[in-house]
Design an enzyme around this catalytic site. Structure first.
Site, short mmCIF file in Angstrom:
data_model
loop_
_atom_site.label_atom_id
_atom_site.label_comp_id
_atom_site.label_asym_id
_atom_site.label_seq_id
_atom_site.Cartn_x
_atom_site.Cartn_y
_atom_site.Cartn_z
N ASP A 160 -65.50 26.16 -9.16
CA ASP A 160 -65.23 25.85 -7.75
C ASP A 160 -64.38 26.97 -7.12
O ASP A 160 -64.60 27.36 -5.98
CB ASP A 160 -64.49 24.51 -7.65
CG ASP A 160 -65.19 23.44 -8.47
OD1 ASP A 160 -66.33 23.09 -8.13
OD2 ASP A 160 -64.62 22.98 -9.48
N HIS A 188 -62.75 17.99 -10.37
CA HIS A 188 -64.01 18.75 -10.27
C HIS A 188 -65.07 17.76 -9.78
O HIS A 188 -65.92 17.30 -10.55
CB HIS A 188 -64.40 19.37 -11.61
CG HIS A 188 -65.74 20.03 -11.57
ND1 HIS A 188 -66.01 21.10 -10.73
CD2 HIS A 188 -66.90 19.79 -12.23
CE1 HIS A 188 -67.28 21.47 -10.89
NE2 HIS A 188 -67.83 20.69 -11.79
#
Length: 332
Positions: A160, A188
Site C-alpha cells: 500500500d 491492510h
C-alpha cells in the site's frame, strides 16, 4: 569471506505471489547482491506437483546466490532452521463466503504454521505475513509462536505504501525514487489510511512537501486515498487475478529495509505490534511509519496528527479490534 547462506521460507510458494517472489529472493533483491540463500518452499499437498515445477525452474535459472532449494508440503521440514519466513499461503475469500468462514480457515492455518515455526525456525527468525487478513493472521501467528519475539512478527503494508508513492509520482510526473515518507496507517484493508501530510518530494531546489507540490487537497483527501485503498480490487478487475508481481516486490522491500536498514531521513510503512504509540490500542498489529537499523524497526515518534487523520486512524483501529475479536471467537 563468503557469507553463510540465509534460509528463507516462502509459504504458498506454488501460487501466484510465490512464483513472482522466489526468483526475486534468489536474485538477491530481498537480502542483497552478496547474500547467498537457501529457499524453503512450502505449500499444501494438492500443489505438490506445481511446487516441484517451481523448484525445477529455480534450478534451471542457475541463480549464483541460490545455494539450495527445499520444496515440501511438510510444515516441519519447511520451517526447520529458517531465518526469514514470508507467509504468503492463506485461504482466500471465495464468492458467497462470510468473513467469519474465511477467518476461521485462516486462524487454523496460521495456528498450525505458528506451531511449526515456534518449534523449528532459527532463533530470532523474522516473519512477514502477506496472506489476508494480513494484520490479524500475524496476530494469530504471534499468539501461537510465543518464543518468537513480538517485534519479529510483522505484516505487509509496504504494498500500500508503494502504491501511494506510485500515485504521487504519477500525479507530479516525477521519478518514484524522488518521493518519500508517505504513511499507511492501520489495516491492510479498505479502511487503511494513506497519509501524505509528512511526505516529501526531492526537487532541484531541495525537498518540498507533497501537499505544496500537488496543490490539490480535494484530490489528496479524496481520489488519492480511495485509489490506494481499492487498488487491489482494480487490479483483479483488470487482470482477472490478484496483484502478484507488486506484492512480491513489496515483500522484498519490506524485508530488505528491515534487515539492511532504511535510508537516513526516510521512513516506510510496516504492520507491527502496537505499543500504544499515536494512541493506537496496544496489542493490535497496526501499520505505522517506521525506520530500521541493525535489523530492528522503530516506530517514528512525534509526528503531528490533525483531526481528519485522527478519525481515519481510529476507524481502521476499530476494524482491527473487530477482526481480532472475530479471530479469537474462531479459536474457542
Amino acid at each position: 569471506m563468503a557469507k553463510e547462506p540465509v534460509r528463507v521460507l516462502v509459504t504458498g510458494a506454488a501460487g501466484q505471489i510465490g512464483y513472482a517472489l522466489v526468483p526475486m529472493i534468489a536474485r538477491g533483491i530481498m537480502l542483497g547482491a552478496d547474500q547467498p540463500v537457501i529457499l524453503h518452499m512450502l505449500d499444501i499437498p494438492p500443489a505438490a506437483e506445481a511446487l516441484n515445477g517451481v523448484k525445477m525452474e529455480l534450478i534451471d535459472a542457475a541463480f549464483p546466490l541460490l545455494k539450495g532449494v527445499v520444496a515440501t508440503t511438510d510444515a516441519v521440514e519447511g520451517c526447520t532452521g529458517v531465518n526469514v519466513a514470508v507467509m504468503v499461503g492463506g485461504f482466500p475469500r471465495k464468492e458467497g463466503m462470510e468473513r467469519k468462514d474465511v477467518m476461521s480457515k485462516n486462524v487454523s492455518i496460521y495456528k498450525s504454521q505458528a506451531a511449526a515455526l515456534e518449534k523449528h525456525a532459527a532463533p530470532n527468525c523474522k516473519v512477514l505475513v502477506v496472506a489476508n487478513p494480513a494484520n490479524t493472521n500475524a496476530l494469530i501467528l504471534k499468539e501461537f509462536a510465543p518464543s518468537i519475539p513480538e517485534k519479529n512478527i510483522t505484516c505487509l503494508t509496504r504494498l500500500d505504501h508503494n502504491r501511494a508513492l506510485g500515485q504521487i509520482s504519477e500525479r507530479l510526473s516525477v521519478p518514484v525514487s524522488d518521493v518519500k515518507n508517505v504513511i499507511i496507517w492501520g489495516n491492510h484493508s479498505s479502511t487503511q489510511y494513506p497519509d501524505v501530510n509528512h511526505a516529501k518530494v526531492q526537487t532541484s531546489s531541495g525537498e518540498k512537501p507533497v501537499r505544496e507540490l500537488v496543490k490539490n487537497d480535494e484530490w489528496l483527501n479524496g481520489e488519492f486515498i480511495t485509489t490506494v485503498q481499492q487498488r487491489g480490487a482494480a487490479i483483479i478487475k483488470a487482470r482477472k487475478l490478484s496483484s502478484a508481481l507488486s506484492a512480491a516486490s513489496s515483500a522484498c522491500d519490506h524485508i530488505r529495509d528491515w534487515v539492511l536498514g532504511t535510508p537516513e531521513g526516510t521512513f516506510v510503512s510496516m504492520g507491527v505490534y502496537s505499543d500504544g504509540s499515536y494512541n493506537v490500542p496496544a496489542g493490535l498489529i497496526y501499520s505505522f511509519p517506521v525506520t530500521c537499523r541493525n535489523g530492528e524497526w522503530s516506530i517514528v515518534q512525534g509526528l503531528p496528527i490533525d483531526e481528519v487523520s485522527r478519525k481515519k486512524m481510529d476507524l481502521t483501529a476499530e476494524e482491527l479490534k473487530e477482526e481480532k475479536d472475530l479471530a479469537y471467537s474462531c479459536l474457542s
